[in-house]
Write an enzyme that holds these catalytic residues in place. Structure first.
Site, mmCIF file in Angstrom:
data_model
loop_
_atom_site.group_PDB
_atom_site.id
_atom_site.type_symbol
_atom_site.label_atom_id
_atom_site.label_comp_id
_atom_site.label_asym_id
_atom_site.label_seq_id
_atom_site.Cartn_x
_atom_site.Cartn_y
_atom_site.Cartn_z
ATOM 1 N N TYR B 147 -4.167 -11.380 -1.291
ATOM 2 C CA TYR B 147 -4.724 -10.043 -2.311
ATOM 3 C C TYR B 147 -5.282 -9.317 -1.303
ATOM 4 C CZ TYR B 147 -5.422 -10.473 -7.062
ATOM 5 O OH TYR B 147 -5.246 -10.070 -8.447
ATOM 6 N N GLU B 154 -0.535 -2.132 0.251
ATOM 7 C CA GLU B 154 -0.798 -0.660 -0.492
ATOM 8 C C GLU B 154 -1.543 0.427 0.112
ATOM 9 O OE1 GLU B 154 -2.000 -2.066 -4.102
ATOM 10 O OE2 GLU B 154 -0.395 -3.991 -4.216
#
Lengths: 311, 221
Positions: B147, B154
Site C-alpha cells: 500500500y 500513484e
C-alpha cells in the site's frame, strides 16, 4: 426512588445510582446526572429504557416532561435507565445561523470583488449582465430569509444538534455557495434570454413566499415552549403534500436555476432535492406511524410525500 | 444447500477471479522481463495491453458489490478502483510523456503483486471453498508494504504529470458556453492529490481492520 444508570454495554454509569423524589420528572433526572458528571449537560444525554438483549425493537426514549413514575412498569421504587452520550451539542439556531451565514457573505464576494484575477483572468472581470445583479439580490434575500426564520419562526423538535454537524453542514453550504457564485459572476458568464430570466426569478419568488407560509403553518403546529412533538399539518399545500415546505424550497431553487442556468446551480438543486427527499420520506413515515387511526388518534390522510406526481 | 443460484454465482466468480489473475500475472511477468532486458523506460509499453484490460475489468467488482454478489462494501471498493482507473486511464494512458518515469515501475509491480495474491485468493475460495493459511496471510499482510509503495507511486506520478496536464489542456471544458460549465483537468488532478491525504490513511486503516478480523478470527477457529 432509586434510579440506576447504565451505559449501553451494561456497565454501571453512575456508581450507586441516583436517589430522586418519587414525583421527579425526567428533567429532574437529567439535572441530577449533570450535577454528578458536570461534563454531560442535559442536551447531551440520551436516556432510554433498557431493551431486552436480542430484541430488535427501538428503545423508548425518555421524554423530559414526563415523570419517572410513568416509566416504572410495576416496581415504583426503582428504575433502570440507559445512558448514551450524544457528544458536544450546539443549539439548532447556532448551527443554522453559521451554515447560512457562509452563502450570504461568500456570494457577494464573487460579485463585488475582482476575485477572478486570481484565477488568471485579466482586464475587466466584474459582472455586467443584469441577471447577475438580480441573482445576487435573489440569493441574498433567500439566505437572509432563512436566517430570519431560524430566529423568529422555526420551532425545533430537538433543541440541539451534535457539534460535528456544524463542520459537515457548513462545508456543504459554504462550498456549494462558492461553487455557484463562481459561475454566476464569472467574466465569461452567458446569460439566458430576458423572458426566461423573468420567469425563473418570478416563479422562484412565488415559491419562496409559499415556502414562508408553509413555515408559518408548521410553526403553529407546535407550542412556543420548545416541547417539539408532531401534529398532522393541514391547510394550504399541506393538504396535498406532507412536506410542502421542502417542495416549495426545491421549486424555488429550480426558479433560480431557470434564471441563471449554470451547471453548478443544477448540481446543487439535485443534491439538495435528494437530501430533502430523504428527510421527507422519514417524516412521512413517522407521521403515518404516529397517526395510525387507532386508540382515538386520527389517521394520517393519503398525501403525496414531497414531489407530486412522482413521490 | 447449494441452490442453482449459489452454484452459478460461485462459477461466475471463480471464472472472473482466475481470468483477471492471469491478466495480472502477465503484467508482472512482462514487467520483470522488460526490466531485465531493456530498462524501466520501456516497462509501460510492454505491459500496456494486459494492464489496461486487467485493471478495467475491476469495474465489474463495483457491480458485484452493488448487486450483493460479494460482501465487500461499495464504500471501500469505489475509492480503491477509482484511484486505479484514474492512474491507468487518466494519467498513464492519457499522458505518454510520463510513461518512462521510474515510478511507473514501482506502481506496476506493487499493483501486480497485490492483485495476483488477491485474485488467486478469491479464485481459490470461490472454486474450491478454501484457501491455505499462507495464502490468507499473504492476502492480508503484503498490503502493509505494497500500500505505501503503491500509493506513493500513484501520488508521485500524478504530481509529475501535472506540468503535462497544464500544457496539454486535455479534458478541459472552457467558458463561455450556454450551460456556464467549466472543467479544468489540472484542478481536478490537484483535487485528486488532496483526496489522497485523508483517503490513504482511511484505506490503510480499513485493511488493518480487515487483517485483524481475517487473521485473528482464523486463529480462534
Amino acid at each position: 426512588m432509586k434510579v440506576s444508570l447504565v451505559s449501553r454495554s451494561g456497565r454501571e454509569f453512575i456508581k450507586g445510582g441516583l436517589e430522586l423524589n418519587d414525583s421527579a420528572t425526567v428533567a429532574d433526572l437529567q439535572e441530577a446526572i449533570h450535577k454528578r458528571t458536570k461534563k454531560f449537560y442535559p442536551s447531551r444525554q440520551r436516556l432510554t429504557l433498557p431493551v431486552p438483549s436480542g430484541s430488535r425493537e427501538r428503545p423508548v426514549v425518555l421524554n423530559y416532561k414526563k415523570s419517572l413514575k410513568d416509566y416504572c412498569d410495576g416496581n415504583e421504587n426503582s428504575l433502570t435507565v440507559v445512558f448514551k452520550d450524544l457528544g458536544p451539542q450546539v443549539s439548532y439556531r447556532t448551527l443554522f445561523f453559521f451554515e447560512y451565514l457562509g452563502p450570504l457573505i461568500l456570494y457577494p464576494v464573487f460579485y463585488y470583488f475582482p476575485v477572478y484575477k486570481f484565477f488568471g483572468y485579466k482586464g475587466d472581470v466584474l459582472p455586467v449582465h443584469p441577471v447577475q445583479t438580480y441573482a445576487l439580490y435573489y440569493w441574498c434575500f433567500h439566505y437572509f430569509k432563512r436566517i430570519m426564520e431560524t430566529f423568529f419562526v422555526h420551532r425545533f423538535s430537538h433543541a440541539t444538534s451534535p457539534l460535528s454537524n456544524v463542520f459537515r453542514n457548513c462545508a456543504y453550504y459554504w462550498t456549494f455557495g462558492a461553487y455557484i457564485a463562481y459561475y454566476v459572476n464569472h467574466p465569461l458568464y452567458t446569460p439566458v434570454g430576458d423572458l426566461q430570466m423573468k420567469i425563473g426569478f418570478g416563479f422562484g419568488l412565488v415559491c419562496q413566499l409559499a415556502n414562508f407560509y408553509c413555515h408559518i403553518i408548521l410553526k403553529n403546529l407546535r407550542g412556543p415552549d420548545g416541547s417539539g412533538g408532531y401534529q398532522i399539518p393541514r391547510g394550504f399545500l399541506f393538504n396535498i403534500v406532507t412536506c410542502a415546505n421542502y417542495t416549495t424550497e426545491i421549486y424555488q431553487w429550480l426558479g433560480f436555476n431557470i434564471a441563471t442556468q449554470t451547471f453548478a446551480g443544477y448540481v446543487f438543486l439535485v443534491v439538495a432535492a435528494s437530501i430533502m427527499t430523504n428527510w421527507a420520506l422519514a417524516k412521512h413515515r413517522r407521521l403515518k406511524k404516529l397517526f395510525d387511526g387507532k386508540d382515538g388518534r386520527p389517521k394520517y390522510p393519503r398525501r403525496w410525500i414531497i414531489l407530486p406526481p412522482f413521490l | 444447500m447449494a441452490s442453482a443460484f449459489t452454484v452459478l454465482r460461485r462459477l461466475y466468480l471463480s471464472v472472473y477471479n482466475w481470468i483477471v489473475f492471469i491478466g495480472w500475472f502477465q503484467v508482472l511477468f512482462l514487467a520483470l522481463k522488460t526490466l531485465k532486458e531493456s530498462g524501466h523506460e520501456h516497462l509501460y509499453n510492454a505491459v500496456e495491453k494486459p494492464l489496461l484490460l486487467a485493471q478495467s475489468a475491476a469495474v465489474l467488482e463495483i457491480l458485484h458489490g452493488l448487486i450483493g454478489l460479494v460482501r465487500s462494501p461499495v464504500s471501500s471498493t469505489l475509492p480503491q478502483i477509482g484511484s486505479r482507473l484514474y492512474l491507468t486511464w487518466g494519467i498513464l494512458w492519457s499522458f505518454p510523456e510520463i510513461r518512462t518515469h521510474v515510478l511507473v515501475t514501482s506502481l506496476v509491480i506493487s499493483w501486480a503483486i497485490t492483485e495476483i495474491i488477491r485474485y488467486s485468493f478469491f479464485g481459490m475460495k470461490e472454486a474450491f471453498g478454501f484457501a491455505p493459511s499462507w495464502h490468507l496471510w499473504l492476502r492480508y499482510s503484503t498490503f502493509l508494504v505494497l500500500y505505501p509503495t503503491g500509493i506513493s507511486s500513484e501520488v508521485g506520478l500524478i504530481y509529475f504529470t501535472l506540468p503535462y496536464i497544464k500544457a496539454s489542456e486535455k479534458y478541459c471544458i472552457r467558458m463561455p458556453n450556454k450551460w456556464n460549465f467549466s472543467f479544468d483537468y489540472l484542478y481536478a488532478a490537484i483535487l485528486a492529490l488532496g483526496i489522497y491525504v485523508p483517503g490513504s490513511p482511511h484505506m490503510y486503516r480499513y485493511m488493518l481492520g480487515q487483517r485483524k478480523r481475517a487473521l485473528f478470527k482464523s486463529k480462534k477457529e
